[in-house]
Each structure stands twice: as C-alpha cells, then as structure tokens.
Design an enzyme around this catalytic site. Structure first.
Site, PDB file in Angstrom:
ATOM      1  N   ARG A  41      40.896  27.236  45.597  1.00 25.13           N
ATOM      2  CA  ARG A  41      40.352  26.529  46.766  1.00 25.13           C
ATOM      3  C   ARG A  41      39.347  25.492  46.308  1.00 25.13           C
ATOM      4  O   ARG A  41      39.317  24.381  46.803  1.00 25.13           O
ATOM      5  CB  ARG A  41      39.641  27.533  47.693  1.00 25.13           C
ATOM      6  CG  ARG A  41      40.495  28.067  48.796  1.00 25.13           C
ATOM      7  CD  ARG A  41      39.715  29.017  49.675  1.00 25.13           C
ATOM      8  NE  ARG A  41      39.002  30.024  48.897  1.00 25.13           N
ATOM      9  CZ  ARG A  41      38.888  31.289  49.227  1.00 25.13           C
ATOM     10  NH1 ARG A  41      39.421  31.714  50.345  1.00 25.13           N
ATOM     11  NH2 ARG A  41      38.236  32.128  48.472  1.00 25.13           N
ATOM     12  N   GLY A  46      46.282  49.553  41.196  1.00 19.32           N
ATOM     13  CA  GLY A  46      45.721  48.762  40.091  1.00 19.32           C
ATOM     14  C   GLY A  46      46.445  48.908  38.771  1.00 19.32           C
ATOM     15  O   GLY A  46      47.575  48.449  38.608  1.00 19.32           O
ATOM     16  N   GLU A  50      38.486  44.070  48.484  1.00 21.41           N
ATOM     17  CA  GLU A  50      39.291  42.944  48.957  1.00 21.41           C
ATOM     18  C   GLU A  50      38.362  41.820  49.404  1.00 21.41           C
ATOM     19  O   GLU A  50      37.181  42.055  49.706  1.00 21.41           O
ATOM     20  CB  GLU A  50      40.143  43.390  50.154  1.00 21.41           C
ATOM     21  CG  GLU A  50      41.178  44.440  49.820  1.00 21.41           C
ATOM     22  CD  GLU A  50      42.148  43.960  48.749  1.00 21.41           C
ATOM     23  OE1 GLU A  50      42.872  42.985  48.973  1.00 21.41           O
ATOM     24  OE2 GLU A  50      42.162  44.572  47.668  1.00 21.41           O
ATOM     25  N   LYS A  75      49.461  50.110  50.671  1.00 15.38           N
ATOM     26  CA  LYS A  75      50.029  50.655  49.427  1.00 15.38           C
ATOM     27  C   LYS A  75      50.943  51.848  49.732  1.00 15.38           C
ATOM     28  O   LYS A  75      52.003  52.013  49.107  1.00 15.38           O
ATOM     29  CB  LYS A  75      48.897  51.082  48.483  1.00 15.38           C
ATOM     30  CG  LYS A  75      48.061  49.912  47.982  1.00 15.38           C
ATOM     31  CD  LYS A  75      46.764  50.415  47.364  1.00 15.38           C
ATOM     32  CE  LYS A  75      45.901  49.260  46.893  1.00 15.38           C
ATOM     33  NZ  LYS A  75      44.521  49.668  46.600  1.00 15.38           N
ATOM     34  N   GLY A  99      39.960  46.398  39.904  1.00 14.02           N
ATOM     35  CA  GLY A  99      39.144  45.742  38.882  1.00 14.02           C
ATOM     36  C   GLY A  99      39.972  44.786  38.054  1.00 14.02           C
ATOM     37  O   GLY A  99      41.209  44.832  38.052  1.00 14.02           O
TER      38      GLY A  99
HETATM   39  P1  NAP Z   1      39.568  36.924  44.754  1.00 14.82           P
HETATM   40  O1  NAP Z   1      38.643  37.304  43.651  1.00 14.82           O
HETATM   41  O2  NAP Z   1      38.989  36.735  46.111  1.00 14.82           O
HETATM   42  O3  NAP Z   1      40.330  35.602  44.300  1.00 14.82           O
HETATM   43  C1  NAP Z   1      41.140  34.869  45.159  1.00 14.82           C
HETATM   44  C2  NAP Z   1      41.518  33.564  44.491  1.00 14.82           C
HETATM   45  O4  NAP Z   1      42.447  32.889  45.289  1.00 14.82           O
HETATM   46  C3  NAP Z   1      40.346  32.614  44.283  1.00 14.82           C
HETATM   47  O5  NAP Z   1      40.492  31.950  43.037  1.00 14.82           O
HETATM   48  C4  NAP Z   1      40.481  31.597  45.415  1.00 14.82           C
HETATM   49  O6  NAP Z   1      40.046  30.288  45.058  1.00 14.82           O
HETATM   50  C5  NAP Z   1      41.980  31.559  45.600  1.00 14.82           C
HETATM   51  N1  NAP Z   1      42.398  31.311  46.981  1.00 14.82           N
HETATM   52  C6  NAP Z   1      42.232  32.128  48.051  1.00 14.82           C
HETATM   53  N2  NAP Z   1      42.808  31.582  49.142  1.00 14.82           N
HETATM   54  C7  NAP Z   1      43.332  30.417  48.746  1.00 14.82           C
HETATM   55  C8  NAP Z   1      44.059  29.396  49.412  1.00 14.82           C
HETATM   56  N3  NAP Z   1      44.342  29.492  50.719  1.00 14.82           N
HETATM   57  N4  NAP Z   1      44.481  28.323  48.707  1.00 14.82           N
HETATM   58  C9  NAP Z   1      44.173  28.230  47.391  1.00 14.82           C
HETATM   59  N5  NAP Z   1      43.515  29.169  46.702  1.00 14.82           N
HETATM   60  C10 NAP Z   1      43.096  30.242  47.371  1.00 14.82           C
HETATM   61  O7  NAP Z   1      40.726  37.996  44.915  1.00 14.82           O
HETATM   62  P2  NAP Z   1      41.235  39.076  43.846  1.00 14.82           P
HETATM   63  O8  NAP Z   1      40.335  40.265  43.875  1.00 14.82           O
HETATM   64  O9  NAP Z   1      41.521  38.405  42.557  1.00 14.82           O
HETATM   65  O10 NAP Z   1      42.599  39.573  44.549  1.00 14.82           O
HETATM   66  C11 NAP Z   1      43.735  38.748  44.559  1.00 14.82           C
HETATM   67  C12 NAP Z   1      44.936  39.545  45.068  1.00 14.82           C
HETATM   68  O11 NAP Z   1      45.146  40.679  44.218  1.00 14.82           O
HETATM   69  C13 NAP Z   1      44.759  40.121  46.473  1.00 14.82           C
HETATM   70  O12 NAP Z   1      46.013  40.140  47.115  1.00 14.82           O
HETATM   71  C14 NAP Z   1      44.308  41.558  46.216  1.00 14.82           C
HETATM   72  O13 NAP Z   1      44.662  42.442  47.263  1.00 14.82           O
HETATM   73  C15 NAP Z   1      45.104  41.869  44.973  1.00 14.82           C
HETATM   74  N6  NAP Z   1      44.517  42.938  44.137  1.00 14.82           N
HETATM   75  C16 NAP Z   1      43.220  42.889  43.781  1.00 14.82           C
HETATM   76  C17 NAP Z   1      42.704  43.888  42.982  1.00 14.82           C
HETATM   77  C18 NAP Z   1      41.257  43.902  42.568  1.00 14.82           C
HETATM   78  O14 NAP Z   1      40.855  44.890  41.942  1.00 14.82           O
HETATM   79  N7  NAP Z   1      40.469  42.882  42.834  1.00 14.82           N
HETATM   80  C19 NAP Z   1      43.540  44.928  42.545  1.00 14.82           C
HETATM   81  C20 NAP Z   1      44.893  44.921  42.923  1.00 14.82           C
HETATM   82  C21 NAP Z   1      45.377  43.918  43.713  1.00 14.82           C
HETATM   83  P3  NAP Z   1      38.535  29.948  44.678  1.00 14.82           P
HETATM   84  O15 NAP Z   1      38.288  30.698  43.397  1.00 14.82           O
HETATM   85  O16 NAP Z   1      38.475  28.484  44.498  1.00 14.82           O
HETATM   86  O17 NAP Z   1      37.711  30.471  45.810  1.00 14.82           O
HETATM   87  N1  HSE Z   2      40.542  46.633  47.030  1.00 10.48           N
HETATM   88  C1  HSE Z   2      41.493  47.415  46.340  1.00 10.48           C
HETATM   89  C2  HSE Z   2      40.909  48.762  46.008  1.00 10.48           C
HETATM   90  C3  HSE Z   2      41.933  46.714  45.097  1.00 10.48           C
HETATM   91  O1  HSE Z   2      39.687  48.913  46.085  1.00 10.48           O
HETATM   92  O2  HSE Z   2      41.655  49.688  45.689  1.00 10.48           O
HETATM   93  C4  HSE Z   2      43.078  47.393  44.382  1.00 10.48           C
HETATM   94  O3  HSE Z   2      44.251  47.310  45.128  1.00 10.48           O
END
Ligand code: NAP
Ligand code: HSE
Length: 441
Positions: A50, A141, A197, A212, A310
């Site tokens: 973004r 994860g 999230e 999930k 993570g």
């Molecule tokens: P995050 O840290 O919030 O990162 C989201 C990224 O996507 C950021 O780089 C953001 O850009 C970009 N973004 C969001 N909306 C956008 C849009 N409309 N257009 C362009 N770029 C956009 O999220 P995350 O924790 O990495 O999670 C990402 C996905 O993985 C989610 O679906 C989540 O459910 C899944 N997930 C996460 C984890 C976890 O542990 N975090 C584990 C398993 C699955 P900017 O950086 O410029 O803001």
């Molecule tokens: N927000 C999610 C969690 C990330 O805490 O389990 C992994 O899917």
C-alpha cells in the site's frame, strides 16, 4: 514458465509474512534450489504494497523498482510465474487471486478468510483454469497440516480434528493465566509480535479459527462449508474469574475447534472457548503454539504441534507451497493443489451437539437467586453438577455478582432454550456467558 527453471514470484503483501518470505528466501534460497532439483530457483520480482515509502524490516535491501501499489502490475508482469497473496481480506485479495488463476499463474496464499468465505468461487476458477491454489500457511502457521491431511492421510477416513488453531487467542489466554495481565494488554502484545490479524477482532471473536476449521473440514470431507452455518464464539468473554474457577476444578480454558464426522456422514463443526482437563495434552499447548489432534481410521490418533503464527513459521509454510508450485511448473512433479471433491455435505445443527457446560450469570445479589435459576434449569431437564459464586475480594458487598453453574451434558439447543427463559428473570442483568466443558478422553 518463462525462463529455464528460474521462476519469478509476485509477492502481494510485504508485512509480517511477506517480509518473512523475502528474508527466508534470502537466507535459504540456495539450499531450497538444491533441494528443489533440476536447478529450479525462486526470485521475488515484484512486490505489491500500500505504501512503498514505509520502512521494511528485511535482512537485505529491497530494490525500490520492484515495489508497486497496483496489483495488476504484479499479476500481469510476464516475469511473474507464481503469485503469492499475503495482503489479507476478501476483496482486493479475491481480485488478485482470481486474476492470477485466470492468467494461469499458480497461487500461494495464507489467507484463510478469503478461502473460507470465497473459496467456492476461487476453487471453481482454479478447476476451470487447471491452475492450483496452495494454502499451507492458511491453517496453523508453521504446522504442515494441509499437506498432511491432503496427501499423507489420503488413505484414511478422518473421524475428527480437535485443535487449538489461533495463536493470538492462545497467547492471550496463557498470558492472562500465567502473568495475570489483562486482556487488552495481552492482545497488544500479540499484535506487536506479529501474531494477530490486521483486524484482530477475527482472532478474539473466534472467526479466524473458524475459517481454518472450515478449510480443515473441507480438506477432510471434500465439500465446501458455508460460514453462515457454523457456530462460533471467541475469547472476548473470558474473564480472570473464569480462568481461576476453571483452574480450581482442574481445567484450563482453550479456544477449541472441534470437527467431527458423525455416523451417516454429517459433520459437526464448532469453535468455542472450552474447559479441558489440565491433564489433557492440549492443555499444555501454550502461547503462540497450535496443535491439531487428528483421529483417523487407519493411522489412529496423531498430534501435530508447532508455532501457529508469526513471521518465520508462516513464511516456512508459504515457501513449502512455493516450491510445490515451482516443481509443478518445472514439471519435476505434478500437484493439483486442493479442490473440493464433493458438491455438498451435511452439517450437524449446533442445537444437536452435546457437551457439559460452564455458565456464568451476572446476577443481582439477593436471597433466592440460585433457586430461581436452578428451577428453570430443572424445568428444562438439565442436570446441575455444581454452583459457585466467586467473591470479588476487592468488593465483597457488591450488589451485582457472578454466579456460575456447571451443567451436565445436554444438547446445546436445550441449553439455549433454558437460558432464554432465565434471561427473563429479574435477577439476571446481562446475557449469560457459556463455555463448553469438553471431555476429550
Ligand atoms: P500484514 O502484516 O498486515 O501485511 C499486509 C501487507 O499487505 C502489507 O505489506 C500491506 O502493505 C499490504 N496490503 C494490505 N492491503 C493491501 C492492498 N489493498 N493493496 C496493496 N497492498 C496491501 O499482514 P500479515 O500478518 O503479513 O498477514 C498476511 C496474510 O497472511 C493474511 O491473510 C493473514 O491472515 C495471513 N497469515 C498471517 C499469519 C501471521 O502470523 N501474521 C499467519 C498465517 C497466515 P503496507 O505494508 O504498505 O501497509
Ligand atoms: N492471527 C492468526 C493467529 C495468524 O493468531 O493464529 C495465523 O493464522
């Protein structure tokens, strides 16, 4: 594939997980290439964000020219062979994944909300375009549960899954229990550790775990499940008093996903905070760790344990899928990803699912309250195994107090009817809070 086994990756999203994928490919790229065989190498050639000016916590500099804010730049780039969707949400992410599939570019995603809410549409495109969607990172994860269920257990009839599949909730419950910190502080910590999230409501209201669970059930039973048809509640209502009371009875509280196939093939699926015996193996799954217990006919009982959220663990799963997609493109193997293989199936109505219960009532403290509540419960023919009114030491003369009832196993529908009647009593001040008491054997 555009070049000799050198595959370009379009990374949509460069937050916690996206930058983890970058860092892991930087660190282990050569090793991954060796292991992939036939000189397949993976390079991130385009990144969607973004805000391109945001500072990124990557282990090496990211060339600014590969950043874009327009998703079409990424999907349409001829140098991009595989699209990795890590932006989250169900709108822009849907556009990106659908467009990638239509361009016959395999997709890797960690987005459980997207697949649980809009998987029917996306899997249909995947099937039509013969282009796979991989989603190991979407469930638990770093635990490789998707491949396990899809491939390793292909010869099994799966009877049930019982799992802790939201790291944020589990982290919060543990911190409230062990350190006695309050709920908002624990949630803030989980956010800063990159577990939550972007909208943390999904973690604490149970819906992330439910997404999930829907995917797990679809993997095991083959049919898509409408999120509108399942019962979900989260940890928002868990108070320190519940945790203490659970402990005094030999239980711990966990946000549990239960998926069970009944005789005849109907599937029970629910996500709720639950009391489980402190002696059960899932009781010792703490912090960001997840665990999924699988019960199947041939393999019997199996337990999968690991970090459920993570940066590193999730990137590990994304990269496993990337390699699978790369092998597929480089013709060193053929993997079709996952496609639901039945059009429909039957879910057990939540009213027909039975467990024992812990019910907390917020009552006006006056003589006869226990009897009033107990009378209604008895009228509905539900057994009572105990009652308790935890005294608030800081306010022993409080006018409003918590009154806890422990109830014998009965169908949820029966309990709901009784609670609806109890809520009309003058002594009741708010909607009763219900947690399941699961007998996990
Ligand atoms: P995050 O840290 O919030 O990162 C989201 C990224 O996507 C950021 O780089 C953001 O850009 C970009 N973004 C969001 N909306 C956008 C849009 N409309 N257009 C362009 N770029 C956009 O999220 P995350 O924790 O990495 O999670 C990402 C996905 O993985 C989610 O679906 C989540 O459910 C899944 N997930 C996460 C984890 C976890 O542990 N975090 C584990 C398993 C699955 P900017 O950086 O410029 O803001
Ligand atoms: N927000 C999610 C969690 C990330 O805490 O389990 C992994 O899917």
């Amino acid at each position: 594939m555009s070049k000799c086994n050198k595959l370009g990756i379009g990374l949509a999203g460069f937050g916690t997980v996206g930058s983890g994928v970058w860092n892991t490919l930087e660190k282990n790229g050569a090793l991954i290439s060796e292991r992939t065989g036939k000189g397949v190498s993976l390079a991130i050639t385009k990144i969607l964000v973004r805000d391109p000016k945001k500072s990124r916590s990557t282990t090496s500099a990211v060339p600014s020219e590969i950043l874009t804010t327009h998703w079409k730049d990424l999907v349409n780039d001829p140098a991009v062979d595989i699209v990795v969707e890590l932006i989250g949400g169900t709108t822009d992410a849907f556009e990106i994944v659908a467009a990638a599939l239509l361009a016959k570019k395999p997709v890797v995603t960690g987005n459980k909300a997207l697949l649980a809410e809009r998987g029917v549409e996306l899997f249909a495109i995947s099937r039509k375009m013969e282009t796979p969607i991989f989603f190991e990172a979407a469930i638990a994860g770093g635990i490789p549960i998707v491949k396990t269920v899809q491939d390793s257990f292909i010869g099994n009839q799966i009877h049930s899954f019982t799992g802790i599949i939201n790291g944020t909730s589990n982290y919060i419950l543990e911190q409230m229990t062990l350190r006695g910190i309050d709920y908002p502080t624990a949630l803030q910590e989980a956010q800063s550790l990159g577990y939550a999230e972007a909208d943390p409501a999904l973690d604490v209201n149970g819906w992330d775990a439910a997404h999930k669970a829907i995917l797990l059930a679809t993997l095991a039973y083959g049919f898509p499940i409408d999120p509108a048809n399942i019962h979900v509640s989260g940890i928002e209502q868990v108070r320190p008093t519940d945790i203490r009371f659970a402990k005094s009875l030999g239980y711990v509280i966990k946000l549990l996903a239960v998926i069970r196939e009944r005789d005849g093939g109907a599937v029970e699926l629910r996500v709720q905070p639950s009391f489980i015996s402190h002696k059960h193996i899932l009781a010792s799954v703490n912090g960001v760790f997840n665990a999924v217990s699988v019960n199947s006919d041939a393999a019997g009982e199996s337990l999968f344990y690991g970090r459920g959220a993570g940066q590193g663990p999730t990137a590990s799963s994304v990269i496993a899928d990337l390699v699978e997609a790369a092998r597929d493109l480089a013709h060193t193997s053929h993997h079709r990803g996952f496609l639901p293989y039945r059009e429909s199936g039957t879910l057990v109505p939540i009213e027909e699912t039975s467990t024992a219960y812990y019910v907390r009532f917020d009552v006006t403290d006056r003589p006869g309250v226990v009897a009033e509540i107990a009378t209604v419960i008895a009228k509905h023919k539900i057994g009572i195994s105990g009652t308790h009114s935890p005294v608030d030491a800081s306010n022993p003369d409080a006018e409003f107090v918590d009154m806890v009832f422990l109830l014998h196993s009965c169908p949820f529908g029966k309990l709901t009817n009784a609670l609806a009647e109890i809520e009309t009593l003058n002594c009741i001040n708010s909607t009763p809070v219900v947690f399941r008491i699961e007998n996990l054997g």
